[in-house]
Design a protein around this motif. Structure first.
Motif, PDB file in Angstrom:
ATOM      1  N   UNK A 299      42.927  34.925   8.514  1.00 47.67           N
ATOM      2  CA  UNK A 299      43.096  35.398   9.889  1.00 47.67           C
ATOM      3  C   UNK A 299      41.871  36.189  10.338  1.00 47.67           C
ATOM      4  N   UNK A 300      41.445  37.123   9.503  1.00 49.52           N
ATOM      5  CA  UNK A 300      40.304  37.974   9.857  1.00 49.52           C
ATOM      6  C   UNK A 300      39.046  37.132  10.065  1.00 49.52           C
ATOM      7  N   UNK A 301      38.821  36.170   9.176  1.00 45.67           N
ATOM      8  CA  UNK A 301      37.655  35.311   9.326  1.00 45.67           C
ATOM      9  C   UNK A 301      37.666  34.558  10.639  1.00 45.67           C
ATOM     10  N   UNK A 302      38.841  34.077  11.017  1.00 43.21           N
ATOM     11  CA  UNK A 302      38.936  33.331  12.274  1.00 43.21           C
ATOM     12  C   UNK A 302      38.801  34.258  13.477  1.00 43.21           C
ATOM     13  N   UNK A 303      39.401  35.444  13.397  1.00 38.94           N
ATOM     14  CA  UNK A 303      39.328  36.364  14.531  1.00 38.94           C
ATOM     15  C   UNK A 303      37.902  36.849  14.766  1.00 38.94           C
ATOM     16  N   UNK A 304      37.124  36.976  13.704  1.00 37.90           N
ATOM     17  CA  UNK A 304      35.736  37.405  13.870  1.00 37.90           C
ATOM     18  C   UNK A 304      34.898  36.336  14.562  1.00 37.90           C
ATOM     19  N   UNK A 305      35.384  35.095  14.529  1.00 37.47           N
ATOM     20  CA  UNK A 305      34.684  34.016  15.220  1.00 37.47           C
ATOM     21  C   UNK A 305      35.069  33.931  16.691  1.00 37.47           C
ATOM     22  N   UNK A 306      36.108  34.689  17.078  1.00 39.25           N
ATOM     23  CA  UNK A 306      36.557  34.686  18.464  1.00 39.25           C
ATOM     24  C   UNK A 306      35.795  35.744  19.256  1.00 39.25           C
ATOM     25  N   UNK A 307      35.914  35.669  20.573  1.00 41.60           N
ATOM     26  CA  UNK A 307      35.226  36.647  21.422  1.00 41.60           C
ATOM     27  C   UNK A 307      36.195  37.633  22.055  1.00 41.60           C
ATOM     28  N   UNK A 308      37.450  37.622  21.604  1.00 41.53           N
ATOM     29  CA  UNK A 308      38.467  38.452  22.239  1.00 41.53           C
ATOM     30  C   UNK A 308      38.424  39.888  21.738  1.00 41.53           C
ATOM     31  N   UNK A 309      38.127  40.078  20.442  1.00 45.49           N
ATOM     32  CA  UNK A 309      38.180  41.404  19.850  1.00 45.49           C
ATOM     33  C   UNK A 309      36.804  41.851  19.370  1.00 45.49           C
ATOM     34  N   UNK A 310      36.448  43.070  19.738  1.00 45.97           N
ATOM     35  CA  UNK A 310      35.193  43.638  19.264  1.00 45.97           C
ATOM     36  C   UNK A 310      35.331  44.124  17.825  1.00 45.97           C
ATOM     37  N   UNK A 311      36.517  44.649  17.494  1.00 42.18           N
ATOM     38  CA  UNK A 311      36.747  45.203  16.165  1.00 42.18           C
ATOM     39  C   UNK A 311      37.912  44.475  15.502  1.00 42.18           C
ATOM     40  N   UNK A 312      37.723  44.080  14.256  1.00 43.74           N
ATOM     41  CA  UNK A 312      38.772  43.438  13.472  1.00 43.74           C
ATOM     42  C   UNK A 312      38.955  44.254  12.198  1.00 43.74           C
ATOM     43  N   UNK A 313      40.146  44.840  12.036  1.00 45.49           N
ATOM     44  CA  UNK A 313      40.433  45.672  10.872  1.00 45.49           C
ATOM     45  C   UNK A 313      41.413  44.955   9.948  1.00 45.49           C
ATOM     46  N   UNK A 314      41.330  45.264   8.667  1.00 48.53           N
ATOM     47  CA  UNK A 314      42.215  44.673   7.666  1.00 48.53           C
ATOM     48  C   UNK A 314      42.700  45.771   6.739  1.00 48.53           C
ATOM     49  N   UNK A 315      44.012  45.806   6.473  1.00 44.12           N
ATOM     50  CA  UNK A 315      44.519  46.836   5.585  1.00 44.12           C
ATOM     51  C   UNK A 315      45.887  46.513   5.025  1.00 44.12           C
ATOM     52  N   UNK A 316      46.263  47.260   3.993  1.00 45.23           N
ATOM     53  CA  UNK A 316      47.571  47.134   3.356  1.00 45.23           C
ATOM     54  C   UNK A 316      48.619  47.792   4.248  1.00 45.23           C
ATOM     55  N   UNK A 317      49.695  47.082   4.537  1.00 50.33           N
ATOM     56  CA  UNK A 317      50.707  47.607   5.444  1.00 50.33           C
ATOM     57  C   UNK A 317      51.425  48.825   4.864  1.00 50.33           C
ATOM     58  N   UNK A 318      51.320  49.036   3.552  1.00 48.63           N
ATOM     59  CA  UNK A 318      51.894  50.245   2.963  1.00 48.63           C
ATOM     60  C   UNK A 318      51.238  51.495   3.539  1.00 48.63           C
ATOM     61  N   UNK A 319      50.005  51.358   4.026  1.00 45.67           N
ATOM     62  CA  UNK A 319      49.258  52.479   4.604  1.00 45.67           C
ATOM     63  C   UNK A 319      49.276  52.413   6.128  1.00 45.67           C
ATOM     64  N   UNK A 320      50.372  51.905   6.691  1.00 47.43           N
ATOM     65  CA  UNK A 320      50.430  51.681   8.137  1.00 47.43           C
ATOM     66  C   UNK A 320      50.156  52.940   8.946  1.00 47.43           C
TER      67      UNK A 320
END
Length: 219
Positions: free
Chosen positions: A28-49
């Motif tokens: 998902x992150x790899x694909x979103x970074x190829x899009x122009x919709x989001x300037x920032x793409x973050x990834x994290x463990x949902x346990x640390x929501x």
């Protein structure tokens, strides 16, 4: 639509629960970074929501009973999906026994406790517990991508056929979607569901992003 028509100053935060969900979240992150919709793409463990800006909030800590009693449902005005500054994508994995795994256990435990509090206090409070951004007032704009594996479920693997659907192995994602809505989250698009046993993760992720998530966000 031209790229200059899109406000790309926004953030998407992808939170995963489980090791397979982490692999899907990476796609998902790899694909979103190829899009122009989001300037920032973050990834994290949902346990640390909470570290990523989501909290369960008790209105009783901020408002008196008389005020809460007259609040209209859902209590707060929801963000506009076309202009919201941050989107949370929850990638939730279902384990062999149809339960959440990894950080998804922590997230569902906390949110389900809040939902249960609402049911128990319904006669005295109007949905006292909410899911909110870390300012404690802004509702969470979210989407869910559920991840399961029919081959990891012995009873289903034995009888697996093309008639089985991804919904058969995605109970944790289905539950997360339901609880987020119960706590006042703003669902941006219909939930996506993936069965990794079919070896079509890249295709399924692309379909979810291109036909569900992005159309809900782009004017």
């Amino acid at each position: 639509m031209r790229d200059d028509d899109i406000d790309n100053s926004r953030t998407i935060t992808v939170l995963y629960g489980g090791p397979i969900a982490k692999e899907v979240a990476d796609v998902v992150v790899g694909r979103m970074k190829d899009q122009s919709v989001f300037q920032h793409v973050k990834l994290g463990d949902i346990a640390k929501y909470q570290e990523y800006g989501i909290e369960t909030v008790d209105q009783r800590d901020m408002l008196d009973a008389a005020t809460i009693a007259v609040l209209p449902e859902p209590g707060w005005e929801g963000p506009d999906p076309k202009t919201v500054d941050e989107v949370f994508l929850l990638v939730m994995e279902t384990g062999e026994m149809e339960e959440a795994v990894g950080g998804g256990i922590t997230f569902l435990r906390d949110t389900m406790t809040s939902a249960r509090t609402n049911r128990e206090q319904r006669t005295d409070w109007v949905r006292c517990m909410h899911i909110a951004r870390d300012d404690k007032t802004t509702r969470v704009a979210y989407a869910v991508l559920a991840v399961g594996d029919t081959d990891a479920m012995p009873e289903r693997a034995m009888y697996r056929s093309k008639q089985n659907t991804a919904a058969d192995c995605n109970q944790a994602g289905q539950l997360a979607d339901k609880v987020m809505e119960q706590l006042g989250g703003v669902r941006l698009c219909p939930r996506g569901e993936i069965d990794v046993a079919r070896d079509e993760v890249d295709r399924d992720v692309a379909a979810f992003i291109d036909t569900r998530l992005l159309p809900a966000l782009v004017p």
